[in-house]
Design an enzyme around this catalytic site. Sequence first.
Site, PDB file in Angstrom:
ATOM      1  N   LYS B 224       9.689  -4.262  28.505  1.00  0.00           N
ATOM      2  CA  LYS B 224       9.308  -5.698  28.797  1.00  0.00           C
ATOM      3  C   LYS B 224       8.954  -5.795  30.318  1.00  0.00           C
ATOM      4  O   LYS B 224       9.709  -5.545  31.240  1.00  0.00           O
ATOM      5  CB  LYS B 224      10.436  -6.817  28.315  1.00  0.00           C
ATOM      6  CG  LYS B 224      10.612  -6.732  26.774  1.00  0.00           C
ATOM      7  CD  LYS B 224       9.511  -7.022  26.057  1.00  0.00           C
ATOM      8  CE  LYS B 224       9.634  -7.037  24.549  1.00  0.00           C
ATOM      9  NZ  LYS B 224       8.761  -7.712  23.985  1.00  0.00           N
ATOM     10  N   ASP B 253       5.069  -4.589  27.928  1.00  0.00           N
ATOM     11  CA  ASP B 253       4.532  -5.934  27.267  1.00  0.00           C
ATOM     12  C   ASP B 253       4.990  -6.927  28.151  1.00  0.00           C
ATOM     13  O   ASP B 253       6.217  -7.392  28.500  1.00  0.00           O
ATOM     14  CB  ASP B 253       5.370  -5.620  25.986  1.00  0.00           C
ATOM     15  CG  ASP B 253       5.375  -6.915  24.824  1.00  0.00           C
ATOM     16  OD1 ASP B 253       4.497  -7.709  25.300  1.00  0.00           O
ATOM     17  OD2 ASP B 253       5.806  -6.970  23.897  1.00  0.00           O
ATOM     18  N   GLU B 279       0.683  -4.697  26.630  1.00  0.00           N
ATOM     19  CA  GLU B 279       0.794  -5.802  25.491  1.00  0.00           C
ATOM     20  C   GLU B 279       0.711  -7.160  25.805  1.00  0.00           C
ATOM     21  O   GLU B 279       1.366  -7.615  26.832  1.00  0.00           O
ATOM     22  CB  GLU B 279       1.934  -5.406  24.757  1.00  0.00           C
ATOM     23  CG  GLU B 279       2.085  -5.976  23.493  1.00  0.00           C
ATOM     24  CD  GLU B 279       3.357  -5.527  22.368  1.00  0.00           C
ATOM     25  OE1 GLU B 279       3.544  -4.307  22.676  1.00  0.00           O
ATOM     26  OE2 GLU B 279       3.881  -6.227  21.575  1.00  0.00           O
ATOM     27  N   GLU B 306       0.450 -10.245  18.261  1.00  0.00           N
ATOM     28  CA  GLU B 306       1.563 -10.884  17.844  1.00  0.00           C
ATOM     29  C   GLU B 306       1.769 -12.451  17.737  1.00  0.00           C
ATOM     30  O   GLU B 306       2.214 -13.107  16.813  1.00  0.00           O
ATOM     31  CB  GLU B 306       2.858 -10.536  19.016  1.00  0.00           C
ATOM     32  CG  GLU B 306       4.128 -11.091  18.925  1.00  0.00           C
ATOM     33  CD  GLU B 306       4.913 -10.878  19.974  1.00  0.00           C
ATOM     34  OE1 GLU B 306       4.456  -9.851  20.521  1.00  0.00           O
ATOM     35  OE2 GLU B 306       6.215 -11.406  20.139  1.00  0.00           O
ATOM     36  N   ASP B 329       0.516  -9.282  12.556  1.00  0.00           N
ATOM     37  CA  ASP B 329       2.044  -9.305  11.872  1.00  0.00           C
ATOM     38  C   ASP B 329       1.950 -10.215  10.582  1.00  0.00           C
ATOM     39  O   ASP B 329       1.589 -11.317  10.703  1.00  0.00           O
ATOM     40  CB  ASP B 329       2.845  -9.739  12.934  1.00  0.00           C
ATOM     41  CG  ASP B 329       4.211 -10.008  12.669  1.00  0.00           C
ATOM     42  OD1 ASP B 329       4.633  -9.865  11.538  1.00  0.00           O
ATOM     43  OD2 ASP B 329       5.036 -10.058  13.800  1.00  0.00           O
ATOM     44  N   HIS B 356       2.926  -5.688  14.968  1.00  0.00           N
ATOM     45  CA  HIS B 356       4.166  -6.253  15.733  1.00  0.00           C
ATOM     46  C   HIS B 356       5.107  -6.625  14.403  1.00  0.00           C
ATOM     47  O   HIS B 356       4.470  -7.057  13.473  1.00  0.00           O
ATOM     48  CB  HIS B 356       3.760  -7.514  16.137  1.00  0.00           C
ATOM     49  CG  HIS B 356       4.941  -8.311  16.798  1.00  0.00           C
ATOM     50  ND1 HIS B 356       5.525  -9.378  16.038  1.00  0.00           N
ATOM     51  CD2 HIS B 356       5.774  -8.390  17.949  1.00  0.00           C
ATOM     52  CE1 HIS B 356       6.617  -9.794  16.633  1.00  0.00           C
ATOM     53  NE2 HIS B 356       6.708  -9.231  17.885  1.00  0.00           N
TER      54      HIS B 356
END
Lengths: 423, 423
Positions: B224, B253, B279, B306, B329, B356
């Site tokens: 992250k 991400d 991401e 996502e 997703d 995701h």
Amino acid sequence: MSIRLQKESTVITRVVAFDMRYSLPPGAGSDAVHTDPEYSLAVTHLRTGNGMSATGFALTLGPGNRLVCDAIEILAKPLLGREIEELMAEFGEVSRQISNDSAMRWLGPHKGVVHLALASITNACFDLWAKTRGVPLWKLLLDLQPEELVALLDLSYLEDALSVGDAIDLIRSQWSSRAERLPILEKGYPGYDTSVGWMAYEDEKVRELTRRAMDKGFSAFKLKVGSSDRNRDLRRAQMLRECAGDSATIMFDANQQWDLPTAMQMCRSLARLCPLWFEEPTHPDDLAAHIELASVIAPVKIAAGEHIPNRVLFKNFLRAGAMHFVQADATRLAGISEFLTVSLLARKSELPVVPHVGDMGQVHQHLVLFNRIGLGHEVQFLEYIPHLRSHFVYPADVEGGVYKTPQEPGVSSDLLNLPASHV
Amino acid sequence: MSIRLQKESTVITRVVAFDMRYSLPPGAGSDAVHTDPEYSLAVTHLRTGNGMSATGFALTLGPGNRLVCDAIEILAKPLLGREIEELMAEFGEVSRQISNDSAMRWLGPHKGVVHLALASITNACFDLWAKTRGVPLWKLLLDLQPEELVALLDLSYLEDALSVGDAIDLIRSQWSSRAERLPILEKGYPGYDTSVGWMAYEDEKVRELTRRAMDKGFSAFKLKVGSSDRNRDLRRAQMLRECAGDSATIMFDANQQWDLPTAMQMCRSLARLCPLWFEEPTHPDDLAAHIELASVIAPVKIAAGEHIPNRVLFKNFLRAGAMHFVQADATRLAGISEFLTVSLLARKSELPVVPHVGDMGQVHQHLVLFNRIGLGHEVQFLEYIPHLRSHFVYPADVEGGVYKTPQEPGVSSDLLNLPASHV
């Protein structure tokens, strides 16, 4: 000391959501995708320590209204205990924080139920603020310095299109010419009538309502199209043009019903009737389809925005030339605040804002006056839908086809008959 | 007669929504915008006349979960009394009708709370269907004829990108080569580990978890980024590369945290660490920003999806070259059905689908197998997040960094400890 006391008295001490439902006359409000709407308002009701109250709302169409009310109860908590002037001095940041609530953001982000809730919350805050200052919303906004106005806005994710500096500069650039645009306050803002052409209305009813609206002073009318029977669309459109006459302005609204190939075909067929615009010709998320359609149907134009939920998507549509009339709605966007943001974006793109009136024009009658005087937008017209008039404390005063400038303090959202035990 | 009786027994007789909340270990699940998530499942639970039960769910992050459950209760009504085989024979049309419910559509359309609810409903229907046939989802989908599979999909608003005929042709074109791709069922589908690099984890914890994941057989890891302290991002990213080694695959991400200028700058700074992708570098609605970023950061690629809620927006992103890894997703889109639609769109654009896993990989472990074998997608890897493992009846079996092919009938969504009185 007295100022301090006064401030303490305008602290928000209670936030309640009301799920208000209003049945409509048969056929009213119907379109290609919303066949039997129950106009419903997800209301945010604020109370202050000194007994003032304020109202904001978002529109929905029935059973889902409860969901928006529940979201209001969750998201509005940060308002409790806040003094209204202090809150509004940094409302852009407040809006940013609520819309990015770490747990609730997942449900959007910045769209759907949570964003409708933020619209309702925001509009209630502006109502309280305007009432506290004793002025109607349009005057409140015009009285703000550029920096104060921009502090109401969440401009995040617009860094590449509208910085804080850009927004301040734009407002300032229109300052010296404001006086030239003030006469609109006396003349009133022109309206157009959507209520003549609902989808379920029989031909004769459309004709009769159009004639009556013309008698009342309207010269612009909208017709719902997107029927499963394409010939019905063509017949009704022809009929409206004949009934309203060649000098009238007419618009066709498909309410997202068409796929792109159908939109291409229908817009080409209907173009000979010289509509001002085709509204929501296809899915509101389909940027590419709007771009392609815009290039094919020119010089006829596209109106969209009723279901475009936030400034980021508007930025994309505006930049791509995918719309010509910006139908921002302060009950779909994050309230008055994000409506102003989109109005600034549109002004920068030199495109007119013609709001969709999820508020029945009550709040937007103020906002188009600000857009005209404060931002230098051209005068267009404001949608008029009368079906909820009897439920407002101060329903919009439309005479001779023109919205008269509202004078009551607030944003004109106060409703009659809210549940008494809570108000 | 016996067939008829059997069919009557698989009629859906009860639909209940459950609001399930699961607390996570400290720091787990945290990212730049979701700082302290409570993983929450908005569960649709079906019962049939013969006592079968089925489970579908969407993920949310806490208090909003109740809203999705309430939307499920409203939207799932058309399922009652439907026999599951008959329902699934026309599920594309069922999905279209639910998603265009005349009253509820206003709350989206096709996004937010109502669309999450449809995801949960849809996934429960697929679970019931697969259990009725006694097969795991991946096998159910592979056993369908192209026409049957396409009948599961709502392809409206895709007429310009993926017609019914296009979809059938695409599936058929991969039919004869299926056998070549069957070995994946034995080998299992590779995973990558997201749980080593949550935002709130201290450096030492990231290192320790990465080493442990490597020991378990993982060779791909996600970190992250999007911290308010940019140096922290850079330090952690460098650390992950050093810890995982040059041969490892790493991804960064930002969870939508960056505005475009920041994304430009950070992606340029982090590119020297050779990540496979960035991401969610900025707002998920900002198509133009993704396009611009993609052109600037090449050859590093963009992963997104996502928070892209529907096939219409995916169509726009795919067509514009605004993403390179399609993170569809099935708990954000309208369930397994719209996931398959987006997988077809992506296949047509020759882009990989790397889901995701709002479902923690439970459902997607089936879907990537179908995408590989049935649609000819290349083998990528599937995200792995272990935090809810102990709550599933059949948690995904990940060994040696590989998802083992699930064999139990259904979509692997059944949960332990649903409220007993209702189940």
